[in-house]
Design a protein around this motif. Structure first.
Motif, short mmCIF file in Angstrom:
data_model
loop_
_atom_site.label_atom_id
_atom_site.label_comp_id
_atom_site.label_asym_id
_atom_site.label_seq_id
_atom_site.Cartn_x
_atom_site.Cartn_y
_atom_site.Cartn_z
N SER A 23 0.84 -1.21 0.00
CA SER A 23 0.00 0.00 0.00
C SER A 23 0.87 1.26 0.00
N ARG A 27 1.56 4.28 -3.05
CA ARG A 27 1.31 5.70 -2.73
C ARG A 27 2.58 6.53 -2.90
N SER A 167 -13.53 1.40 3.09
CA SER A 167 -12.53 1.10 2.07
C SER A 167 -11.47 2.19 2.02
N ASP A 317 -6.99 -7.98 4.72
CA ASP A 317 -6.21 -8.83 3.81
C ASP A 317 -5.68 -10.09 4.50
N LYS A 344 -12.37 -9.28 -3.45
CA LYS A 344 -10.91 -9.07 -3.48
C LYS A 344 -10.38 -9.74 -4.76
C1 S3P Z 1 -5.71 -1.25 0.26
C2 S3P Z 1 -6.96 -1.26 0.81
C3 S3P Z 1 -7.75 -2.50 1.02
C4 S3P Z 1 -6.89 -3.74 0.89
C5 S3P Z 1 -5.97 -3.67 -0.29
C6 S3P Z 1 -5.04 -2.48 -0.16
C7 S3P Z 1 -5.02 0.04 0.08
O1 S3P Z 1 -8.77 -2.55 0.03
O2 S3P Z 1 -7.70 -4.89 0.78
O3 S3P Z 1 -5.19 -4.86 -0.39
O4 S3P Z 1 -3.80 0.04 -0.19
O5 S3P Z 1 -5.68 1.08 0.24
P1 S3P Z 1 -10.22 -1.87 0.26
O6 S3P Z 1 -10.03 -0.42 0.34
O7 S3P Z 1 -11.01 -2.26 -0.97
O8 S3P Z 1 -10.76 -2.51 1.49
#
Ligand code: S3P
Length: 439
Positions: A23, A27, A167, A317, A344
């Motif tokens: 993540s 970013r 989310s 996750d 997912k």
């Molecule tokens: C993530 C948010 C989550 C997660 C994904 C990574 C992110 O998804 O499941 O693997 O980096 O913002 P959701 O926002 O759909 O829950």
């Protein structure tokens, strides 16, 4: 199609280091690209998902140098400096990349199109498109799914958006579009989700105020390049937390070093603690805006629980590997309030249930979760063949099951492990697991 053969082993121990956080790596590229100046990123995750984002940012005119192992230099072009790509941007398997890029590209003066692999092309995109349209963006999806077509040049206005689902991707898409809006943008979360975007925006000098489930962003005139250190990915560490907990080797300690322990990510620590696991978070330090620690795991007899629903978004996750832990627990584990798992990289409730059943574990699929009967003693999994359905986290979860398997496990369709954990077999071997890749 490649598969794993995972041999049963006597246990895991020692120290492992997991790759950088996915993540945060995505970013770092997106924000570094639209900052003024050069952003240096260390600990960057060179996985397929993050490389999709890197390719996309390069196609949008950003120079990004890979300057060493897990180190990148992003030559930011400023908020208004991206250029139109001359092809559709392929985000591969990455929902995060597609949803966040939809937000970032909504504020540009040019048109863009986002596509992905066969899994990503089936995933819901309206959740991000809808609030962005409220901001003034022009976005088309195909029956709610990719391709996502963004018509540039629309002025954006700030909104106050009540997220209908918890989310972080949708929150982040709205915040990234908010960088281009003429008034502040506020996102209200129904439950806390990962806050990496907010923390990183602050590192780039942007004003973001987060309190009581509300995140407010004031549109900046510029983002200032910075130095970022990416911690180890908690979600990759999760496989070893469960491995160390269901470890048949008594008195063994497995230490996972340099793991990001941002409290919006560590729900699994709380869930495993409720199940009776022995996890110790030690050596706390920080990587810029993100907290980091080492995690020591000792074997423990786990017990089944009803996972508290507020912990679901904080461990979203980690459910596939938690289901493996639940199969080794005394009594029943129930997960509810987790319908998001169905959208997912695969339907993680259905796919995990199929694999667990194939290996002799009793479980019942619920509309929003699962009920798993634990088998606390000895060999919990029969071994045999399970299909990961191309989902990286399912493939790695069933690799961990080998610690309590009576026979080898063949795991089908594992190439996508490279989307998040490029050398999983090698790192797993350093802990004592025996995962070999076959074509
Ligand atoms: C993530 C948010 C989550 C997660 C994904 C990574 C992110 O998804 O499941 O693997 O980096 O913002 P959701 O926002 O759909 O829950």
């Amino acid at each position: 199609m490649s598969h794993y053969i995972v041999e049963p082993v006597s246990g895991v121990s020692g120290a492992v280091r997991v790759p950088g956080d996915k993540s945060i790596s995505h970013r770092s590229l997106m924000l570094g690209s639209v900052a003024d100046g050069v952003t240096e990123v260390s600990g960057f995750l060179e996985s397929e998902d993050c490389l999709s984002t890197m390719k996309a940012m390069r196609a949008l005119g950003v120079r990004i140098d890979q300057i060493g192992p897990q180190a990148v230099r992003v030559h930011g072009v400023g908020l208004r400096g991206l250029k139109p790509a001359n092809h559709a941007l392929d985000m591969g398997n990455s929902g995060t990349a597609m949803r966040l890029m939809t937000g970032l590209l909504s504020g540009q003066a040019f048109d863009s199109e986002l596509i992905g692999d066969s899994s990503l092309m089936k995933r819901p995109m309206e959740r991000a498109a809808k609030p962005l349209r409220e901001m003034g963006a022009r976005i088309d999806t195909l029956d709610g799914k990719p391709p996502v077509k963004i018509t540039g040049g629309s002025p954006l206005k700030g909104i106050r958006y009540d997220l209908p689902v918890a989310s972080a991707q949708v929150k982040s898409a709205v915040l990234l579009a908010g960088l281009y809006a003429n008034t502040p943008t506020t996102v209200i979360e129904p439950a806390i989700t990962r806050d990496h975007t907010e923390r990183m925006l602050l590192s780039f000098g942007c004003q973001v105020d987060a309190a009581h489930g509300e995140v407010a962003l004031t549109p900046p005139t510029q983002l200032k390049a910075c130095t970022l250190e990416v911690p180890g990915d908690f979600s990759s560490a999760a496989f070893f937390m469960v491995a160390g907990s269901i470890n048949p080797k008594q008195d063994a300690v497995l230490t996972i070093t340099g793991v990001g322990v941002n409290p919006t990510r560590t729900g699994l620590l709380d869930i495993l603690a409720l199940m009776g696991a022995d996890l110790r978070v030690v050596n706390h330090r920080s990587a810029g805006a993100e907290p980091v620690a080492d995690i020591e795991v000792r074997p423990a007899q786990l017990k089944g629980i009803h996972v508290p629903e507020p912990l679901v978004p904080l461990s979203i996750d980690e459910f596939p590997v938690l289901f493996v832990a639940a199969a080794c627990a005394q009594g029943e584990t129930i997960v509810t309030g987790a319908e998001e798992l169905r959208v997912k990289e695969s339907d993680r409730i259905a796919v995990m249930a199929e694999g667990l059943k194939a290996m002799g574990v009793t479980c019942e699929v619920l509309p929003d979760g699962i009920r798993i009967q634990g088998k606390p003693d000895g060999k919990v999994f029969s071994g045999g063949t399970v299909d990961s359905h191309g989902d990286h986290r399912i493939a790695m979860s069933f690799s961990v099951a080998s610690l309590r398997a009576a026979a080898p496990i063949k795991i089908l369709d594992v190439a996508n492990v490279a989307t998040s954990f490029p050398d999983f077999p090698g790192v797993a071997a350093s802990a004592g697991l025996n995962v070999s890749v076959r074509e």
